[in-house]
Design an enzyme around this catalytic site. Structure first.
Site, PDB file in Angstrom:
ATOM      1  N   TYR A   1      -2.006  -1.161  10.514  1.00  0.00           N
ATOM      2  CA  TYR A   1      -2.204  -1.433   9.203  1.00  0.00           C
ATOM      3  C   TYR A   1      -0.792  -1.115   8.265  1.00  0.00           C
ATOM      4  O   TYR A   1      -0.208  -1.664   7.605  1.00  0.00           O
ATOM      5  CB  TYR A   1      -3.686  -0.827   8.618  1.00  0.00           C
ATOM      6  CG  TYR A   1      -3.478  -1.048   6.929  1.00  0.00           C
ATOM      7  CD1 TYR A   1      -4.112  -2.127   6.628  1.00  0.00           C
ATOM      8  CD2 TYR A   1      -3.109  -0.012   6.214  1.00  0.00           C
ATOM      9  CE1 TYR A   1      -4.187  -2.328   5.226  1.00  0.00           C
ATOM     10  CE2 TYR A   1      -3.441  -0.220   4.883  1.00  0.00           C
ATOM     11  CZ  TYR A   1      -3.935  -1.370   4.340  1.00  0.00           C
ATOM     12  OH  TYR A   1      -4.153  -1.615   2.852  1.00  0.00           O
TER      13      TYR A   1
ATOM     14  N   SER B   1       0.943  -1.259   0.103  1.00  0.00           N
ATOM     15  CA  SER B   1       0.183  -0.136  -0.099  1.00  0.00           C
ATOM     16  C   SER B   1       1.089   1.305   0.141  1.00  0.00           C
ATOM     17  O   SER B   1       1.967   1.324   0.478  1.00  0.00           O
ATOM     18  CB  SER B   1      -0.917  -0.194   1.284  1.00  0.00           C
ATOM     19  OG  SER B   1      -1.494   1.435   1.185  1.00  0.00           O
TER      20      SER B   1
HETATM   21  P1  NAD Z   1     -11.425  -6.221   0.263  1.00  0.00           P
HETATM   22  O1  NAD Z   1     -12.072  -6.137   1.506  1.00  0.00           O
HETATM   23  O2  NAD Z   1     -12.192  -6.288  -1.102  1.00  0.00           O
HETATM   24  O3  NAD Z   1     -10.545  -7.463  -0.034  1.00  0.00           O
HETATM   25  C1  NAD Z   1      -9.766  -7.811   1.159  1.00  0.00           C
HETATM   26  C2  NAD Z   1      -9.878  -9.357   1.200  1.00  0.00           C
HETATM   27  O4  NAD Z   1      -8.961  -9.837   2.583  1.00  0.00           O
HETATM   28  C3  NAD Z   1     -11.313  -9.625   1.920  1.00  0.00           C
HETATM   29  O5  NAD Z   1     -12.147  -9.744   0.595  1.00  0.00           O
HETATM   30  C4  NAD Z   1     -11.062 -11.038   2.581  1.00  0.00           C
HETATM   31  O6  NAD Z   1     -11.488 -12.070   1.599  1.00  0.00           O
HETATM   32  C5  NAD Z   1      -9.540 -11.081   3.063  1.00  0.00           C
HETATM   33  N1  NAD Z   1      -9.462 -11.346   4.083  1.00  0.00           N
HETATM   34  C6  NAD Z   1      -9.233 -10.244   5.307  1.00  0.00           C
HETATM   35  N2  NAD Z   1      -9.214 -10.810   6.362  1.00  0.00           N
HETATM   36  C7  NAD Z   1      -9.130 -12.252   5.888  1.00  0.00           C
HETATM   37  C8  NAD Z   1      -8.694 -13.483   6.961  1.00  0.00           C
HETATM   38  N3  NAD Z   1      -8.740 -13.181   8.259  1.00  0.00           N
HETATM   39  N4  NAD Z   1      -8.786 -14.464   6.303  1.00  0.00           N
HETATM   40  C9  NAD Z   1      -9.081 -14.643   4.883  1.00  0.00           C
HETATM   41  N5  NAD Z   1      -8.959 -13.624   3.960  1.00  0.00           N
HETATM   42  C10 NAD Z   1      -9.210 -12.384   4.647  1.00  0.00           C
HETATM   43  O7  NAD Z   1     -10.449  -4.823  -0.097  1.00  0.00           O
HETATM   44  P2  NAD Z   1      -9.170  -4.392  -1.092  1.00  0.00           P
HETATM   45  O8  NAD Z   1      -9.242  -2.950  -0.867  1.00  0.00           O
HETATM   46  O9  NAD Z   1      -9.588  -5.095  -2.279  1.00  0.00           O
HETATM   47  O10 NAD Z   1      -7.986  -5.098  -0.336  1.00  0.00           O
HETATM   48  C11 NAD Z   1      -7.097  -6.002  -1.100  1.00  0.00           C
HETATM   49  C12 NAD Z   1      -5.661  -5.667  -0.745  1.00  0.00           C
HETATM   50  O11 NAD Z   1      -5.647  -4.347  -1.143  1.00  0.00           O
HETATM   51  C13 NAD Z   1      -5.615  -5.602   0.739  1.00  0.00           C
HETATM   52  O12 NAD Z   1      -4.315  -6.100   1.186  1.00  0.00           O
HETATM   53  C14 NAD Z   1      -5.430  -4.090   1.003  1.00  0.00           C
HETATM   54  O13 NAD Z   1      -4.467  -3.862   2.198  1.00  0.00           O
HETATM   55  C15 NAD Z   1      -4.765  -3.649  -0.074  1.00  0.00           C
HETATM   56  N6  NAD Z   1      -4.867  -2.302  -0.357  1.00  0.00           N
HETATM   57  C16 NAD Z   1      -6.033  -1.651  -0.460  1.00  0.00           C
HETATM   58  C17 NAD Z   1      -6.165  -0.277  -0.724  1.00  0.00           C
HETATM   59  C18 NAD Z   1      -7.472   0.408  -0.872  1.00  0.00           C
HETATM   60  O14 NAD Z   1      -7.577   1.676  -0.967  1.00  0.00           O
HETATM   61  N7  NAD Z   1      -8.657  -0.224  -1.190  1.00  0.00           N
HETATM   62  C19 NAD Z   1      -5.092   0.404  -0.773  1.00  0.00           C
HETATM   63  C20 NAD Z   1      -3.863  -0.283  -0.340  1.00  0.00           C
HETATM   64  C21 NAD Z   1      -3.984  -1.494  -0.339  1.00  0.00           C
END
Ligand code: NAD
Ligand code: MG
Length: 297
Positions: free
Chosen positions: A202, A189
């Site tokens: 985080y 991130s």
């Molecule tokens: P999202 O909620 O759609 O995806 C995150 C997924 O993580 C969930 O769908 C879930 O299946 C999984 N997860 C969480 N806890 C879990 C557990 N204990 N066991 C199994 N699975 C688990 O959100 P997203 O934003 O698409 O996130 C995907 C990745 O992108 C993450 O690592 C997040 O930190 C990263 N990210 C997101 C953003 C943003 O702005 N959305 C920015 C930077 C990084």
């Protein structure tokens, strides 16, 4: 393909959204997100860049992981999906799209904070797909807490268990299957470099992921296994409404980027495809920033 699809103004390619205040219990569902997200269902066109690949993608039921799963399938890969049991509805939707692309979808629900599931999900993915040559460590949790005094031991440890401990365990288990030519791509991130005041647990896990990516990449390069990561900026996903952001911040989400809008999950998918495909054979230990222009090292 029409000229309109190949030549697009990034400021207007997707609408500048102002999401209403909303709340979902952790983990959130794409199915209930307002407004909905674009995971490339109607737009991502594959060109065979991952033909025959066998991928395990964690957190692939929703958000960025779902967009990556859809893109991988349309590029010719079979996909095993890891997600929490509460996310079955989102996961089945993504499985249908993968199957619609003529590829195999293997749903493998479970909790990555359980070390046993971390190993089991890899074993089952390899068994069902007849091997494994691509891993995307994308699952993550993000819970905003304004004051360190309110950040519980439990939350601190849960965040580390899910975001970085699981990444180590899943990667270690996957390496029993990954042959030369295989790839690992980790979701980090912009928070790894520019931590928000309300995301200190985080953000610390994301800095750890950057470091883990580079170290493991150096270790595995001689074995012909490449490790890289993608660092998203503010992307509209269920993570944000299940306490990932303070509620007051939701209507402004992503507007502070140079591009002036939040990103959509499908805008991340090409980065993961690139780092997984053999086109990136000389790219190792890299973090590809996809963040609307925010400064990052
Ligand atoms: P999202 O909620 O759609 O995806 C995150 C997924 O993580 C969930 O769908 C879930 O299946 C999984 N997860 C969480 N806890 C879990 C557990 N204990 N066991 C199994 N699975 C688990 O959100 P997203 O934003 O698409 O996130 C995907 C990745 O992108 C993450 O690592 C997040 O930190 C990263 N990210 C997101 C953003 C943003 O702005 N959305 C920015 C930077 C990084
Ligand atoms: Mg989800």
């Amino acid at each position: 393909m029409s000229d309109q699809l190949t030549f697009q103004d990034p400021t207007t390619r997707f609408p500048d959204i102002s999401p209403p205040k909303q709340d979902q219990p952790e983990p959130g569902l794409d199915a209930e997100l307002i407004p909905g997200t674009d995971r490339g269902e109607d737009s991502y066109t594959g060109t065979g860049r991952l033909r025959g690949r066998r991928a395990l993608i964690t957190g692939s039921d929703s958000g960025i992981g779902a967009a990556v799963a859809i893109a991988f399938a349309r590029e010719g890969a079979d996909v095993a999906l890891s997600y929490l049991p509460a996310e079955e509805e989102d996961a089945q939707h993504v499985c249908e799209i993968i199957r619609g692309a003529g590829r195999r979808a293997v749903p493998l629900p479970g909790d990555l904070s359980d070390p046993e599931y971390c190993r089991e999900v890899v074993r089952r993915a390899a068994e069902e797909l007849g091997g494994l040559d691509a891993l995307v460590n994308n699952a993550g949790r993000q819970i905003a807490v304004e004051d360190i005094a309110d950040l519980t031991d439990e939350q601190w440890e849960d965040t580390f268990r899910t975001n970085i401990h699981a990444m180590f365990r899943v990667s270690q288990a996957a390496l029993e299957h990954l042959e030369p030519g295989s790839t690992i791509v980790n979701s980090t991130s912009v928070q790894a470099y520019s931590p928000s005041a309300h995301l200190i647990d985080y953000a610390a896990t994301k800095a750890a992921i950057n470091n883990f990516t580079k170290g493991l990449a150096t270790q595995l390069a001689p074995r012909g296994i490449r490790v890289n990561s993608v660092a998203p900026g503010p992307i509209w996903t269920p993570l944000q409404v299940s306490d990932g952001q303070p509620k007051d911040a939701l209507p402004h989400f992503g507007k502070n980027t140079p591009l002036g809008r939040a990103g959509q999950p499908t805008e991340l998918a090409p980065a993961y495809v690139f780092l997984t495909s053999s086109e990136s054979s000389y790219v190792i230990g890299e973090t590809l920033n996809v963040n609307g222009g925010q400064p990052s090292p």
